[in-house]
Write a protein that holds these residues in place. Structure first.
Motif, PDB file in Angstrom:
ATOM      1  N   THR A  29       0.820  -1.213   0.000  1.00 14.90           N
ATOM      2  CA  THR A  29       0.000   0.000   0.000  1.00 14.90           C
ATOM      3  C   THR A  29       0.850   1.257   0.000  1.00 14.90           C
ATOM      4  N   GLY A  30       1.969   1.239   0.704  1.00  9.63           N
ATOM      5  CA  GLY A  30       2.798   2.436   0.780  1.00  9.63           C
ATOM      6  C   GLY A  30       4.041   2.418  -0.076  1.00  9.63           C
ATOM      7  N   THR A  52       6.752  18.816  -4.163  1.00  7.07           N
ATOM      8  CA  THR A  52       5.344  18.708  -3.785  1.00  7.07           C
ATOM      9  C   THR A  52       4.881  17.269  -3.908  1.00  7.07           C
ATOM     10  N   VAL A  53       4.311  16.740  -2.832  1.00  8.08           N
ATOM     11  CA  VAL A  53       3.810  15.374  -2.825  1.00  8.08           C
ATOM     12  C   VAL A  53       2.283  15.393  -2.803  1.00  8.08           C
ATOM     13  N   THR A  54       1.693  14.214  -2.861  1.00  4.83           N
ATOM     14  CA  THR A  54       0.236  14.115  -2.998  1.00  4.83           C
ATOM     15  C   THR A  54      -0.375  13.271  -1.892  1.00  4.83           C
ATOM     16  N   GLY A  55      -1.390  13.819  -1.239  1.00  8.15           N
ATOM     17  CA  GLY A  55      -2.145  13.091  -0.227  1.00  8.15           C
ATOM     18  C   GLY A  55      -3.621  13.067  -0.597  1.00  8.15           C
ATOM     19  N   GLY A  56      -4.450  12.673   0.354  1.00  7.00           N
ATOM     20  CA  GLY A  56      -5.877  12.593   0.060  1.00  7.00           C
ATOM     21  C   GLY A  56      -6.734  12.752   1.301  1.00  7.00           C
ATOM     22  N   ILE A  92      -5.290   2.454   3.938  1.00  7.20           N
ATOM     23  CA  ILE A  92      -5.055   3.547   2.993  1.00  7.20           C
ATOM     24  C   ILE A  92      -4.951   4.879   3.737  1.00  7.20           C
ATOM     25  N   ALA A  93      -5.803   5.069   4.751  1.00  2.03           N
ATOM     26  CA  ALA A  93      -5.744   6.290   5.550  1.00  2.03           C
ATOM     27  C   ALA A  93      -4.401   6.407   6.259  1.00  2.03           C
ATOM     28  N   GLY A  94      -3.898   5.287   6.760  1.00  2.34           N
ATOM     29  CA  GLY A  94      -2.599   5.308   7.414  1.00  2.34           C
ATOM     30  C   GLY A  94      -1.477   5.686   6.471  1.00  2.34           C
ATOM     31  N   ALA A 106       0.939   9.046   6.655  1.00  2.00           N
ATOM     32  CA  ALA A 106       2.399   9.005   6.586  1.00  2.00           C
ATOM     33  C   ALA A 106       2.923  10.040   5.604  1.00  2.00           C
ATOM     34  N   VAL A 107       2.234  10.212   4.492  1.00  2.00           N
ATOM     35  CA  VAL A 107       2.669  11.192   3.495  1.00  2.00           C
ATOM     36  C   VAL A 107       2.642  12.604   4.073  1.00  2.00           C
ATOM     37  N   GLU A 108       1.587  12.930   4.840  1.00  2.36           N
ATOM     38  CA  GLU A 108       1.518  14.262   5.442  1.00  2.36           C
ATOM     39  C   GLU A 108       2.619  14.448   6.485  1.00  2.36           C
ATOM     40  N   GLY A 109       2.915  13.409   7.237  1.00  3.15           N
ATOM     41  CA  GLY A 109       4.004  13.489   8.202  1.00  3.15           C
ATOM     42  C   GLY A 109       5.345  13.648   7.515  1.00  3.15           C
ATOM     43  N   LEU A 110       5.544  12.910   6.433  1.00  2.00           N
ATOM     44  CA  LEU A 110       6.781  13.029   5.665  1.00  2.00           C
ATOM     45  C   LEU A 110       6.938  14.443   5.113  1.00  2.00           C
TER      46      LEU A 110
END
Length: 277
Positions: free
Chosen positions: A130-131, A158-162, A175-177, A181-185
């Motif tokens: 998933t990650g 710039t990265v992408t989250g949801g 998927i939420a986890g 992680a992307v927002e934390g990164l």
């Protein structure tokens, strides 16, 4: 100060070098197209050579249509799905993308195919997969980026989250986890890569080619459910949300943040939930 007749805003990306990963279709393609219209030189990447070739041809045709040089568009494949090769593939991509000079902006829109796994069915392998693209790919990219990007506040990653990170549907915990992680990164990258700026674009439901995986008889119900989830009553278009990525490139005071373009899903009152299955 520039002369009063000079453009102060629309030419901010003129001559910049922009690399977009996940750019053969959907949001990534539109980000590349928008950057091209802003005068940037664009390098696009995806894992599928055939789709990438078509994207490069479309972008080159668009460049000619707006009076720009088609030479400002190039592409290279980069497979981010295999743990044994992901780092080397990213290095090769960065080497290719900087043949004409260091990068000014990197945009990461590549992502894992959506695979909803209930907690009761989760395995170590399904969690790892998933990650793989979003988390591992962005980390490896950030690791090597300082060598290939102009290190100043005018540069960005710039990265992408949801929105499923904040409002997950049934069985979307994994998927939420990954999204969390992307927002934390993003925050960690912003500190670790400074003065290069790092932000995350948090997408809501965007109607891209990924929706072609949904059976035709189910698609109308899925789209209606997604419209009810937000407060605009619409499903996003790739060309709409691409503007958020352009903003992240242009605003040299923006870093470490999450830019939302989600139709108000986080404040909407829809209770139907997502009906992808």
């Amino acid at each position: 100060m520039p002369p009063a007749t000079a453009h102060k805003y629309i030419n901010k990306l003129q001559g910049h070098r922009v690399l977009v990963l996940g750019a053969s279709t959907g949001v990534g393609f539109c980000v590349a197209e928008a950057a091209l219209e802003h005068g940037a030189h664009v390098v696009v990447s995806s894992s599928n050579q055939t789709k990438l070739d078509k994207a490069v041809a479309r972008l080159q045709a668009h460049a000619q249509a707006i009076g720009a040089s088609s030479d400002g568009v190039t592409g290279k494949t980069c497979d981010l799905s295999q743990p044994d090769t992901i780092e080397n593939n990213i290095i090769q991509l960065l080497e290719f993308a900087t043949k004409g000079g260091k990068l000014d902006h990197v945009v990461f829109t590549a992502g894992d195919a959506i695979s909803i796994t209930a907690l009761k069915d989760a395995t170590v392998e399904s969690i790892r997969k998933t990650g793989m693209v979003r988390e591992v790919g962005s980390i490896m990219l950030a690791k090597h980026l300082p060598k290939y990007i102009s290190v100043n506040v005018r540069s960005s990653f710039t990265v992408t989250g949801g929105t499923n990170t904040w409002r997950p549907g049934p069985d979307w915990a994994i998927i939420a986890g990954s999204g969390g992680a992307v927002e934390g990164l993003t925050r960690g990258f912003a500190v670790g890569l400074a003065p290069v700026r790092v932000n995350c674009v948090q997408l809501g439901a965007v109607h891209t080619e990924l929706f072609s995986d949904i059976p035709k008889e189910r698609l109308p119900a899925v789209l209606e459910s997604l419209r009810k989830e937000g407060i605009t009553g619409t499903v996003g278009r790739p060309d709409e949300v691409a503007e958020a990525y352009i903003y992240c490139m242009k605003d040299t005071f923006a870093t470490g943040g999450v830019v939302e373009t989600n139709g108000g899903r986080l404040v909407g009152d829809g209770k139907d939930g997502l009906v992808f299955s």
